[in-house]
Design a protein around this motif. Structure first.
Motif, PDB file in Angstrom:
ATOM      1  N   TYR A  43       0.646  -1.039  -0.259  1.00 24.78           N
ATOM      2  CA  TYR A  43       0.199  -0.311   0.213  1.00 24.78           C
ATOM      3  C   TYR A  43       0.959   1.236   0.192  1.00 24.78           C
ATOM      4  N   SER A  47      -3.185   4.784   1.326  1.00 22.43           N
ATOM      5  CA  SER A  47      -4.444   3.955   1.436  1.00 22.43           C
ATOM      6  C   SER A  47      -5.565   3.546  -0.348  1.00 22.43           C
ATOM      7  N   ILE A  50      -2.086   0.558  -4.510  1.00 22.03           N
ATOM      8  CA  ILE A  50      -0.823  -0.443  -5.009  1.00 22.03           C
ATOM      9  C   ILE A  50       0.277  -0.414  -5.746  1.00 22.03           C
ATOM     10  N   SER A 263      -3.072  -2.338   5.356  1.00 24.06           N
ATOM     11  CA  SER A 263      -2.977  -0.760   4.437  1.00 24.06           C
ATOM     12  C   SER A 263      -2.868   0.057   5.775  1.00 24.06           C
TER      13      SER A 263
END
Length: 267
Positions: A43, A47, A50, A263
């Motif tokens: 992450y 958040s 990715i 995350s």
């Protein structure tokens, strides 16, 4: 949320898809279709993004995927293997390792300019970079001393020094969100372990032991670690352990899974 690699199929024809779920195992969803092999999702600090590595027969590619919009972009295609991409805390850079002609080194890419800087340059295998929470330092794995160990360096590659001295081999170091600990995978005594130590290499503690435990990731509160555990005859599954090592349990996701990444706290 937790990002991870969902695994299915026999060992010699394993399908690996990028997936996310709530930390309690609810609401799993799959972000790739399994046409490429996916590894090491991580992450960003916001958040919403990715980064991960996808391996096809011809090449390895680092991607950034926006979870909310579904937009995906490539950071580049590499002739050799690429490993372990990971965002800097400010989200402006990605560190990764790239292998060329049998030599793996750590690089850092500025996401604005796409300029890539090489941080290590010895003939050993250097991989698995992880930034300190303030972005000033990086822990990584290197076998320059003969066996894989944990090293520390400045985020510009300066002052590279070994911090693990507990015997055995060390892999996949990752800095805790509060900056107080580094978690790692350790191989020794015929088993694999998840352990922690201070960033100075002091106070090493082993939290788990099994046939194959690997790939630790920290909860946002720095009190729990998730990792993958594989039995000799089965798929890997996700597990958690607290910092005492006394409370360890399988994560609720019931299928094969590896490479978990917790995350940051969701806004």
């Amino acid at each position: 949320r937790v990002a991870f690699v969902a695994e299915s199929g026999p060992r010699n024809a394993r399908i690996r898809r990028l997936a996310i779920m709530d930390q309690d195992g609810a609401n799993p969803s799959y972000l790739t279709d399994g046409s490429t092999q996916v590894f090491t999702p991580r992450y960003s600090s916001n958040s919403q993004e990715i980064t991960y590595m996808a391996q096809s027969r011809e090449r390895a590619t680092i991607y950034i995927l926006n979870i909310e919009t579904g937009r995906q972009e490539s950071l580049g295609t590499f002739q050799g293997m690429v490993f372990s991409p990971r965002f800097s805390p400010d989200g402006r850079r990605v560190a990764f390792s790239s292998e060329t002609r049998g030599n793996s080194d750590i690089y850092i890419m500025d996401l604005g300019s796409r300029r890539t800087t090489r941080l290590t340059s010895d003939p050993a295998i250097d991989t698995s970079p992880s930034f300190s929470p303030d972005g000033s330092q990086i822990v990584f794995t290197s076998d320059r001393g003969g066996t894989p160990q944990i090293y520390l360096m400045g985020a510009d590659g300066s002052n590279q020094r070994r911090i693990s001295f507990g015997g055995g081999s060390y892999f996949t170091p990752v800095w805790s969100p509060d900056g107080q600990q580094v978690a790692f995978t350790k191989q020794g005594g015929g088993q694999f372990h998840i352990g922690i130590m201070s960033p100075a290499g002091q106070g090493e503690r082993i939290l788990t032991s099994s046939y194959l435990d690997e790939g630790p990731t920290w909860a946002p509160n720095s009190r729990t670690i998730m990792f993958s555990r594989e039995s000799p005859n089965g798929l890997a599954r996700l597990w958690t352990v607290d910092l005492t090592g006394r409370v360890s349990m399988a994560a609720p996701y019931p299928q094969g899974a590896s490479d978990p990444a917790w995350s940051p706290l969701l806004n």
